[in-house]
Scaffold this motif. Structure first.
Motif, PDB file in Angstrom:
ATOM      1  N   ALA A  49     -23.411 102.418 -23.226  1.00  0.00           N
ATOM      2  CA  ALA A  49     -22.133 103.953 -23.639  1.00  0.00           C
ATOM      3  C   ALA A  49     -20.804 103.562 -23.807  1.00  0.00           C
ATOM      4  O   ALA A  49     -20.127 104.262 -24.442  1.00  0.00           O
ATOM      5  CB  ALA A  49     -22.306 104.732 -22.479  1.00  0.00           C
ATOM      6  N   TRP A  50     -20.242 102.344 -23.574  1.00  0.00           N
ATOM      7  CA  TRP A  50     -19.324 101.902 -23.346  1.00  0.00           C
ATOM      8  C   TRP A  50     -18.866 101.849 -24.505  1.00  0.00           C
ATOM      9  O   TRP A  50     -17.593 101.959 -25.187  1.00  0.00           O
ATOM     10  CB  TRP A  50     -18.848 101.326 -21.990  1.00  0.00           C
ATOM     11  CG  TRP A  50     -17.079 100.712 -22.081  1.00  0.00           C
ATOM     12  CD1 TRP A  50     -16.856  99.645 -23.036  1.00  0.00           C
ATOM     13  CD2 TRP A  50     -16.287 101.130 -21.359  1.00  0.00           C
ATOM     14  NE1 TRP A  50     -15.080  99.574 -22.983  1.00  0.00           N
ATOM     15  CE2 TRP A  50     -15.249 100.498 -21.828  1.00  0.00           C
ATOM     16  CE3 TRP A  50     -16.134 101.854 -20.846  1.00  0.00           C
ATOM     17  CZ2 TRP A  50     -13.434 100.942 -20.575  1.00  0.00           C
ATOM     18  CZ3 TRP A  50     -14.774 102.107 -19.987  1.00  0.00           C
ATOM     19  CH2 TRP A  50     -13.608 101.645 -20.064  1.00  0.00           C
ATOM     20  N   ARG A  51     -19.762 100.998 -24.961  1.00  0.00           N
ATOM     21  CA  ARG A  51     -19.905 100.049 -26.620  1.00  0.00           C
ATOM     22  C   ARG A  51     -19.928 101.765 -27.527  1.00  0.00           C
ATOM     23  O   ARG A  51     -20.239 100.909 -29.018  1.00  0.00           O
ATOM     24  CB  ARG A  51     -20.236  99.150 -26.297  1.00  0.00           C
ATOM     25  CG  ARG A  51     -20.296  98.038 -25.912  1.00  0.00           C
ATOM     26  CD  ARG A  51     -20.921  97.204 -25.305  1.00  0.00           C
ATOM     27  NE  ARG A  51     -20.747  95.579 -24.754  1.00  0.00           N
ATOM     28  CZ  ARG A  51     -21.754  94.821 -24.735  1.00  0.00           C
ATOM     29  NH1 ARG A  51     -22.923  94.556 -25.792  1.00  0.00           N
ATOM     30  NH2 ARG A  51     -21.597  93.008 -24.204  1.00  0.00           N
ATOM     31  N   GLY A  52     -20.285 102.663 -27.218  1.00  0.00           N
ATOM     32  CA  GLY A  52     -20.084 103.574 -28.111  1.00  0.00           C
ATOM     33  C   GLY A  52     -21.773 103.915 -28.851  1.00  0.00           C
ATOM     34  O   GLY A  52     -21.555 104.745 -29.133  1.00  0.00           O
ATOM     35  N   ALA A  53     -22.512 104.168 -27.643  1.00  0.00           N
ATOM     36  CA  ALA A  53     -24.289 104.098 -27.542  1.00  0.00           C
ATOM     37  C   ALA A  53     -24.323 105.843 -27.430  1.00  0.00           C
ATOM     38  O   ALA A  53     -24.761 105.130 -25.820  1.00  0.00           O
ATOM     39  CB  ALA A  53     -24.925 103.300 -27.362  1.00  0.00           C
TER      40      ALA A  53
END
Length: 117
Positions: free
Chosen positions: A53-57
């Protein structure tokens, strides 16, 4: 990614790390080792989802919320069992409150998603 969303991810990530330590912190009864091991597995998977999630997923957010709710629910029996030490009940309460706060921070709509500038 909004500041509140990042804060929610950090909070849920810290709770996930705490879950990983569960088997090392239990006396075998409070919580039972089986619950600590389940919590540890939930923490590990949650931590992986926090990184995604932090990486944008964005697709990692819903499973993360589900796992953190399951982890918080595993702490709820501490409120109803008669022989649980007060410190364990307090820790369970803090875990539930922080989980609710972290999830709420993830669900607050960000300005960039709402189109407000």
């Amino acid at each position: 990614m909004s500041r509140m969303f990042r804060t929610g991810l950090v909070l849920l990530g810290l709770l996930s790390v705490g879950d990983l330590a569960g088997p090392l912190l239990t006396d075998g009864e409070h919580p039972p080792m089986s619950i600590a091991l389940i919590g540890s597995a939930l923490g590990l998977v949650s931590l992986v989802l926090v990184v995604f999630a932090w990486r944008g997923a964005r697709r990692a957010v819903v499973p993360l919320i589900v796992l953190r709710v399951l982890s918080a629910l595993s702490a709820v029996p501490a409120f109803f069992a008669g022989d649980v030490p007060a410190a364990a009940v307090a820790a369970a309460g803090i875990i539930v409150v922080l989980t609710v706060a972290g999830i709420a921070l993830l669900l607050v709509p960000s300005k960039e998603l709402a189109g407000v500038r």
